[in-house]
Write an enzyme that holds these catalytic residues in place. Structure first.
Site, short mmCIF file in Angstrom:
data_model
loop_
_atom_site.label_atom_id
_atom_site.label_comp_id
_atom_site.label_asym_id
_atom_site.label_seq_id
_atom_site.Cartn_x
_atom_site.Cartn_y
_atom_site.Cartn_z
N ASP A 53 37.44 40.46 45.89
CA ASP A 53 37.99 39.33 46.63
C ASP A 53 37.37 39.35 48.02
O ASP A 53 37.60 40.29 48.79
CB ASP A 53 39.52 39.46 46.75
CG ASP A 53 40.22 39.33 45.39
OD1 ASP A 53 39.58 38.83 44.44
OD2 ASP A 53 41.40 39.71 45.29
N ASP B 44 46.30 33.13 35.04
CA ASP B 44 47.03 34.01 35.95
C ASP B 44 48.44 34.17 35.38
O ASP B 44 49.11 33.19 35.11
CB ASP B 44 47.13 33.40 37.35
CG ASP B 44 45.80 33.42 38.08
OD1 ASP B 44 44.81 33.90 37.49
OD2 ASP B 44 45.74 32.96 39.22
#
Lengths: 201, 250
Positions: free
Chosen positions: B130, B11
């Site tokens: 998600d 990330d």
């Protein structure tokens, strides 16, 4: 003098990995988008990016030259789609292929597609000499189906079925897997290919 | 036999690797190209870069990092975060990424999936989903997990497959960052509903969790971040552990 490898640029996708990988093996890489230049190549790599018809678009006018170039024994390596275009045609598109490998490209017979990830190639070809683990990176939904089973020099199993993943006719190798994406294992196969080609020129 | 893939995820914010806890509370853990090479050395099957910065300047930084990484990496590199158009996708691929994942933009304009699949081949197109448990189903959230969409995650997975996605990166919002294991019911539900590979993501806190998601769901790959970044275990250790349990790995 390092071996000069001609990499064909079909105008789709990036050739970054394959060029870097070949250079790391000590080859001098020349990228050509004018396919007439294949005629002068010492060694040809057909890289593995793109769909069948788009890949063939630039190659189509030079089919006969490419076939005779390969017939004459010029070392070559076709990767993934770069291998598939060496066949006569593909169910993925409508364009004819180069037609150097007799046979056709057909859909994979599997439930989960693309066949994506690392899988084993079973072969006894010298191109795999010194390669200890035989896991290579694959990403495809079609496979080469040669008319002559002798053209297939390596196989891979997916969802319980075997398919041809490694081909050779004369000095023209074809891989369904991506050696340039297969870490140290792929590096070794590319090195072996470069040594093989150097031995011929 | 096809091996299960282990994918370390980096990330990134403004060119540095960070890892969020429930997408909040970021902490810097290192330099992306260096980390990617280290993971290849450890036996990672693929690397994912996820850009969580919002600014346009950061996008260019991200592309520079992708090309710097691609120079030396010889395993596939996937890039996601902030992909809003086919042009963004083309930029990432031209910088050396092998696959690009699209999330919010696919929800607001599903046509982008088909367009990208047609231009680049479906193997380049990952749709990131998600999902969060809402009542008795999972709902799709976008914009870094901040925006509910009302869309059912399992149905959305089937739809993106039909639109041309080559792979699904499935992140459980409930499990993400809390390190109590992957969301098994969500992963199983999505993997059973589609015929394209599913990457399980969110919640990995140990090698046991990775074994669990492969034993109990049809996931093709497991993505993890913190267990690798904080040196809790190496990719090689995870693979040894999976091998001992009869799971095929490279």
């Amino acid at each position: 003098m390092p071996l000069k490898v001609t990499v064909t640029d079909y105008g789709v996708g990036n050739l970054y990995s394959i060029c870097r990988s070949l250079e790391r093996c000590g080859a001098e890489v020349e990228v050509v988008s004018d396919m007439s230049r294949i005629a002068d190549a010492e060694c040809i790599v057909f890289p593995g990016v793109g769909a069948f018809d788009r890949t063939m678009r630039k190659l189509l006018p030079y089919r006969e030259e490419i076939v005779s170039k390969l017939e004459s024994g010029t070392p070559a390596l076709g990767i993934c789609i770069g291998m598939q275009i060496l066949f006569e045609g593909s169910d993925e598109g409508t364009s004819p292929g180069i037609g150097f490998y007799p046979g056709r490209v057909r859909p994979m017979d599997a439930e989960v597609l693309p066949h994506m990830g690392w899988n084993e190639v079973v072969t006894s070809d010298p191109l795999f000499d010194g390669v200890d683990d035989r896991m290579f990176y694959f990403v495809h939904s079609y496979r080469g189906c040669p008319d002559d089973p002798g053209l297939c020099i390596g196989t891979t199993e997916y969802e319980g079925k075997e398919f041809a993943s490694f081909f050779r006719k004369g000095n023209a190798y074809g891989t369904q897997f991506h050696p340039e994406k297969s870490s140290a294992t792929g590096r070794k196969v590319l090195q072996n290919f470069i040594s093989f080609a150097e031995g011929l020129v | 036999m096809l091996a299960k893939r282990i994918i370390p995820c980096l990330d990134m914010k403004n060119g540095r690797v960070v890892k969020g806890i429930n997408f909040k509370g970021l902490r810097d853990v290192g330099d992306p190209p260096q980390l990617a090479m280290e993971y290849e050395r450890q036996g990672a099957d693929e690397i994912t870069f996820l850009d969580i910065s919002a600014s346009l300047e950061a996008r260019q930084t991200m592309l520079d990092i992708v090309s710097e990484t691609a120079k030396n990496l010889t395993i596939p590199l996937a890039v996601g975060g902030g992909i809003r158009s086919a042009q963004d996708m083309r930029d990432a691929l031209n910088s050396g990424a092998d696959k690009v994942s699209v999330n919010s933009a696919a929800v607001s304009d599903p046509g982008i999936i088909t367009e990208c699949a047609k231009d680049f081949g479906k193997q380049c197109v990952i749709v990131a989903i998600d999902g969060k448990k809402v009542g008795d189903r999972w709902e799709v959230f976008t914009h870094g997990g901040t925006r509910p969409t009302g869309i059912d995650a399992v149905e959305w997975a089937q739809k993106v497959q039909d639109l041309g996605a080559g792979e699904i990166l499935l992140t459980s919002m409930d499990a993400d960052g809390v390190k109590t294991g992957y969301d098994i019911p969500l992963t199983a539900a999505v993997a059973d509903a589609v015929d394209i590979p599913v990457i399980a993501s969110g919640g990995c806190g140990s090698k046991e969790h990775i074994a669990e998601v492969f034993q109990q769901t049809g996931a093709s790959a497991a993505l993890a971040a913190s267990i690798f970044h904080y040196n809790e275990c190496t990719v090689a250790e995870v693979k040894e552990f999976l091998k001992d349990r009869g799971i095929v790995v490279r």
